[in-house]
Motif scaffolding. Structure first.
Motif, PDB file in Angstrom:
ATOM      1  N   GLN A  43       7.447  -0.955  -3.981  1.00 23.17           N
ATOM      2  CA  GLN A  43       6.826  -2.037  -2.644  1.00 23.17           C
ATOM      3  C   GLN A  43       6.229  -2.761  -2.862  1.00 23.17           C
ATOM      4  OE1 GLN A  43       5.219   1.226  -0.655  1.00 23.17           O
ATOM      5  NE2 GLN A  43       6.571   1.959  -0.072  1.00 23.17           N
ATOM      6  N   LYS A  44       5.180  -3.013  -4.263  1.00 25.15           N
ATOM      7  CA  LYS A  44       5.028  -3.719  -4.917  1.00 25.15           C
ATOM      8  C   LYS A  44       5.327  -5.731  -5.322  1.00 25.15           C
ATOM      9  CE  LYS A  44       0.221  -1.918  -4.780  1.00 25.15           C
ATOM     10  NZ  LYS A  44      -1.327  -1.708  -4.782  1.00 25.15           N
ATOM     11  N   LYS A  45       5.874  -4.660  -6.785  1.00 27.54           N
ATOM     12  CA  LYS A  45       6.471  -5.780  -7.319  1.00 27.54           C
ATOM     13  C   LYS A  45       8.672  -6.113  -7.034  1.00 27.54           C
ATOM     14  CE  LYS A  45       3.395  -4.538 -11.071  1.00 27.54           C
ATOM     15  NZ  LYS A  45       3.347  -4.231 -12.616  1.00 27.54           N
ATOM     16  N   LEU A  46       8.410  -4.913  -7.192  1.00 25.83           N
ATOM     17  CA  LEU A  46      10.296  -4.856  -6.350  1.00 25.83           C
ATOM     18  C   LEU A  46      11.076  -5.988  -5.001  1.00 25.83           C
ATOM     19  CD1 LEU A  46      12.767  -5.142  -8.320  1.00 25.83           C
ATOM     20  CD2 LEU A  46      12.838  -1.853  -6.925  1.00 25.83           C
ATOM     21  N   MET A  47      10.594  -4.842  -4.507  1.00 21.55           N
ATOM     22  CA  MET A  47      10.233  -5.582  -2.835  1.00 21.55           C
ATOM     23  C   MET A  47      10.555  -6.720  -2.991  1.00 21.55           C
ATOM     24  SD  MET A  47      12.108  -2.826  -1.477  1.00 21.55           S
ATOM     25  CE  MET A  47      12.305  -3.641  -0.228  1.00 21.55           C
ATOM     26  N   PRO A  48       9.616  -7.748  -3.064  1.00 22.46           N
ATOM     27  CA  PRO A  48       9.176  -8.985  -2.035  1.00 22.46           C
ATOM     28  C   PRO A  48      10.229 -10.346  -3.626  1.00 22.46           C
ATOM     29  CG  PRO A  48       6.488  -8.388  -3.013  1.00 22.46           C
ATOM     30  CD  PRO A  48       7.996  -7.297  -3.849  1.00 22.46           C
ATOM     31  N   ARG A  57       5.147   8.857  -5.612  1.00 21.87           N
ATOM     32  CA  ARG A  57       4.195   8.007  -5.239  1.00 21.87           C
ATOM     33  C   ARG A  57       4.264   6.560  -5.567  1.00 21.87           C
ATOM     34  NH1 ARG A  57       0.611   8.053  -1.283  1.00 21.87           N
ATOM     35  NH2 ARG A  57       0.883   9.866  -1.195  1.00 21.87           N
ATOM     36  N   PRO A  58       3.988   6.898  -7.428  1.00 22.37           N
ATOM     37  CA  PRO A  58       3.737   5.788  -8.168  1.00 22.37           C
ATOM     38  C   PRO A  58       4.728   5.210  -8.090  1.00 22.37           C
ATOM     39  CG  PRO A  58       2.846   7.545  -9.335  1.00 22.37           C
ATOM     40  CD  PRO A  58       3.477   7.730  -8.472  1.00 22.37           C
ATOM     41  N   LEU A  59       6.212   5.151  -8.628  1.00 25.56           N
ATOM     42  CA  LEU A  59       6.703   4.612  -7.956  1.00 25.56           C
ATOM     43  C   LEU A  59       7.417   3.712  -7.287  1.00 25.56           C
ATOM     44  CD1 LEU A  59       9.994   6.829 -10.656  1.00 25.56           C
ATOM     45  CD2 LEU A  59       9.012   4.787 -11.178  1.00 25.56           C
TER      46      LEU A  59
END
Length: 863
Positions: free
Chosen positions: A732-737, A725-727
């Motif tokens: 999702q929040k930092k890498l995906m954008p 979950r943390p990864l």
């Protein structure tokens, strides 16, 4: 008349207060308790009273008594000279260097030893000298002479530390000799020992012991026995090396080992103070026309600099009153404590580039410069401390300041926006006249007696400063204010004082390297985010596109880029000297047909054109520089010798795109598109040509098992990242954008048919040109082959060989080319010769060309 009390104080020449505390607070002499007065004061009062009585009895009018001299200061018995640490590091470096030279350059050391042996043949009588007796005699004379002088002056601590260093020198040297022998390394043992060794140990412990002893006994200027001890030891060592009783390397290592032990012991035990104290300071005042009657030393503020003298590091502060009632502040800087400031200046000069530097080698030069800076600032109308004059005594430089302008520390809870704007205008006024502070930190802000907020700490500032120094000054001020009043108030006050454009122009200089350590140590400073926050807020003052195109100015010599460049050069040197088989390459080139060898080289150069076409196809039209891009492809040949195949070209092209004005995200998308087109074009070309030629080499040469394992491993890693979950949240929040924006730009590039067609043409041209280059290499040795088939085998084997994580696929490419072509019927000798010729003309010969191209691009700020 006040009598001299120096003789009563052990002959040191210092007027020392007879009190329980070495430093007493300043008191009003009119209300001072007589029982607490110094010996000097009490003596002067008694003499004055006696004189009055005599005058009264004789009926004469008494002359006014001379004011008593009150000194509250105690000279330390020992000080820790920080230059000892500098010399300790230097001794260690010399010892290590001597060992490495002796071990790796055995030819050099043996040659020196041989020259000495031939030189001594003309003085063979030296060999008959009883050197064992001489060494014992010299040891006894040196130790006895120094100890006797030390005992006469009753410096028992010095005796103890010297004797301790002597013992440690012998023991540690013998221990190291034993450890080296235990390693059983014959080359190292041979390098450190002489054939006619008389010391009985690998390293001559005599020099380690004597060097440690003489070093711990104190500097040569302290006593003549130490100076002559060094002379005798040096002469003895030279003679023993000349007659080959000791090796040069072993002697140097022993010397430096003893020197390091002695310096360590001396720093721990302390050295005699050579600075001016007590009456020596008051005597120095006479040289500048002052007659002090009171000198009281201030208590040190836990090692921090005092604002009274402008934050001069490691200075001593005194309050002085003269006979005419005028008060002064006296700042004393000792040579023995100046090493810290000098090292700080040297470190800045070494690590920072593009800005001017100054180095004050002595305390005298530093104090004179500080005096001149204060006078210059006052001359242009900026309130600052008022220097009276500079004077000197022994190894101390003394700055005398009047009390016309007294500064008080800044209380940040009372600082208003007007105060901040005022101090920013203060710095702006100094900068416009070329003056820079160089070390603005939170403690640099002070209030004048009329309440104005100004900057102090100009001791290492300078005049005639360039734009980089001025920008760094302002960045340092913003960082200091950011830690004390917050980023929002700092930005608003900066816009008010300097303007929006000048504030935005500071963004390239916002780097960790320019922030003083005093600011970094603040609790409100975040080492990871504060720099980024300040840079972002300054970038918001201009248009977003302009902010993204702003590249940090290079102010550090040891930035990631410079370190990477040095590493690349070192790797390239190692690769060249370890893998460059000159004899085989010369043989291969000599046996080749000249015309076909030239054609091989030209086809290799044509591959650069293909790479350039692919790169420029995706670049923006107004930022497209075809020739510069071509030079960048030549530069990739230099990085290929120090990076795995494919990594070097990508790194160079990415830097080139950034320098030509592309945003980071745009440049990354372009490089991704280039790599994608090159990979897809190469794979399609291999499959197409393989099917066309009918060869079965494709299925047999592709390592399917390895590829499957790698793909499966990547899938496992990706699955685990999404299951945790943390990864998953972080992705999702930092890498995906970021990936989404990157994918959008990549898709936009790959969905332009005309651009994609041009890029594919360049990629195909690159692959075909390299295939034709190897075909020409085979033709150079008289082997005729099918062009299409040769191209296919080359592309397949080169692609597989390049997967080897060596610089440029070195070793892997050669092995695969040789195996692939011999497997298709090419004689082994011809396959090897063609491979060597091909790599010479498309790899090795390109290295100097790539280095020259890199210089050309860097000179034009395109790399």
């Amino acid at each position: 008349m006040s009598r001299d009390t120096s003789k009563e104080n052990g002959g040191h020449g210092d007027d020392v207060v007879a009190s329980d505390s070495p430093i007493r607070p300043q008191r009003d002499e009119a209300t001072e308790n007589p029982s607490e007065k110094t010996s000097d004061t009490m003596t002067s009062d008694a003499q004055a009273t006696g004189g009055d009585r005599t005058a009264a009895s004789s009926g004469k009018t008494a002359s006014p008594a001379k004011p008593a001299l009150l000194i509250e200061d105690v000279a330390p018995q020992k000080v820790r000279d920080r230059t000892d640490l500098m010399h300790l590091v230097l001794a260690a470096l010399i010892g290590v260097a001597a060992t490495l030279i002796a071990y790796y350059l055995t030819g050099l050391t043996s040659g020196v030893q041989s020259d000495m042996e031939r030189a001594v043949e003309g003085a063979s009588w030296l060999l008959s000298m009883p050197f064992t007796f001489f060494t014992q005699l010299c040891t006894v004379v040196i130790i006895g002479w120094v100890i006797i002088q030390t005992v006469i002056t009753k410096e028992w601590v010095q005796c103890l530390s010297s004797a301790t260093a002597l013992i440690l020198g012998y023991l540690i040297c013998d221990l190291i000799s034993w450890l080296v022998v235990r390693t059983g390394n014959p080359e190292l043992i041979t390098a450190l020992i002489s054939n006619n060794n008389i010391s009985g140990t690998l390293l001559p412990d005599l020099y380690a012991g004597l060097a440690a002893f003489l070093t711990a006994a104190g500097p040569m200027r302290m006593r003549n026995s130490v100076r002559w001890g060094w002379i005798i030891t040096d002469v003895l060592a030279a003679l023993l090396v000349i007659v080959s009783f000791e090796s040069p390397a072993g002697t140097i290592v022993s010397y430096t080992l003893g020197r390091a032990i002695g310096l360590t012991t001396r720093f721990i035990a302390g050295s005699p103070s050579f600075g001016a104290w007590g009456s020596q300071i008051t005597d120095a005042m006479a040289m500048i026309g002052l007659k002090p009657v009171r000198l009281v030393r201030r208590a040190e503020q836990d090692g921090t600099a005092d604002i009274a003298d402008g934050l001069v590091p490691d200075s001593r502060i005194y309050d002085m009153t003269c006979a005419d009632g005028t008060s002064y502040v006296v700042s004393v800087s000792d040579e023995q404590r100046h090493a810290t400031g000098y090292l700080r200046q040297l470190w800045q000069m070494i690590t920072l580039t593009g800005i001017s530097h100054r180095t004050d080698r002595s305390a005298r030069a530093a104090v004179r410069h500080h005096r001149n800076m204060l006078l210059d600032l006052r001359h242009i109308g900026l309130p600052q401390l008022n220097p009276y004059e500079v004077t000197y005594s022994k190894e101390s430089a003394i700055l005398v300041l009047t009390k016309d302008e007294v500064l008080s520390p800044c209380d940040w809870s009372t600082v208003t926006d007007n105060d901040v704007a005022d101090v920013m205008a203060y710095l702006h006024r100094a900068n416009t006249r070329g003056y820079t502070n160089r070390t603005i930190r939170p403690g640099s802000f002070a209030r004048t007696k009329d309440g104005r907020l100004i900057l102090t700490g100009w001791d290492i500032g300078d005049d005639g400063s360039n734009g980089a120094n001025i920008a760094i000054d302002r960045v340092q001020m913003l960082a200091a204010l950011m830690c004390t009043i917050g980023i929002d108030r700092t930005i608003l006050c900066g816009i008010r004082a300097w303007g929006r454009e000048e504030m935005a122009a500071l963004q390239p200089y916002v780097q960790s390297a320019v922030i003083p350590m005093e600011t970094v140590r603040m609790q409100t400073w975040d080492r990871r985010h504060s720099i980024k926050t300040l840079r972002t807020r300054l970038g918001q003052l201009v248009d977003e596109d302009e902010a993204e195109q702003t590249v940090p100015v290079t102010v550090t010599r040891f930035s990631l880029r410079s370190i990477l460049s040095i590493v690349l050069v070192l790797i390239a040197a190692i690769v060249i000297f370890t893998q460059f088989n000159l004899d085989e390459m010369i043989t291969a080139v000599r046996g080749a047909n000249t015309a076909m060898a030239l054609l091989c080289f030209l086809f290799g150069c044509l591959a650069w054109v293909g790479m350039t076409i692919t790169l420029t196809a995706f670049t923006e039209p107004d930022k497209r520089h075809f020739f510069a891009a071509f030079m960048a492809q030549i530069t990739t040949s230099f990085t290929a010798v120090s990076m795995p195949a494919g990594v070097g070209p990508a790194f160079v092209n990415l830097q080139f795109l950034r320098k030509t004005g592309h945003r980071n995200s745009k440049a990354t998308a372009i490089m991704s598109a280039v790599i994608a087109v090159q990979v897809v074009a190469t794979v399609i070309l291999i499959v197409f040509v393989g099917l066309f030629t009918g060869r079965a080499s494709f299925g047999s040469m592709v390592p399917t098992g390895t590829v499957a394992i790698v793909i499966a491993a990547l899938i496992v890693v990706g699955s685990l990242c999404m299951l945790i979950r943390p990864l998953r949240t972080m992705i999702q929040k930092k890498l995906m954008p970021i990936l989404s924006q990157y994918a959008h730009q990549l898709a936009a590039l790959l969905t332009q048919p005309a651009t994609l067609a041009v890029a594919c043409f360049g990629a195909v041209l690159q692959s075909v040109a390299l295939g034709l280059s190897f075909w020409a290499a085979l033709m150079a040795f008289g082997y005729h082959s099918n062009v299409v088939e040769t191209t296919f085998i080359y592309l397949l084997s080169s692609t597989i060989g390049s997967a080897v994580p060596t610089p440029g696929g070195l070793g892997g490419v050669e092995a695969m080319l040789f195996a692939a072509f011999t497997g298709t019927g090419v004689p082994g000798a011809i396959a090897m010769s063609a491979t060597m010729l091909f790599r010479v003309l498309t790899y090795w010969i390109r290295i100097p060309m790539g280095a020259l191209s890199m210089k050309w691009l860097q000179k034009r700020n395109m790399l």
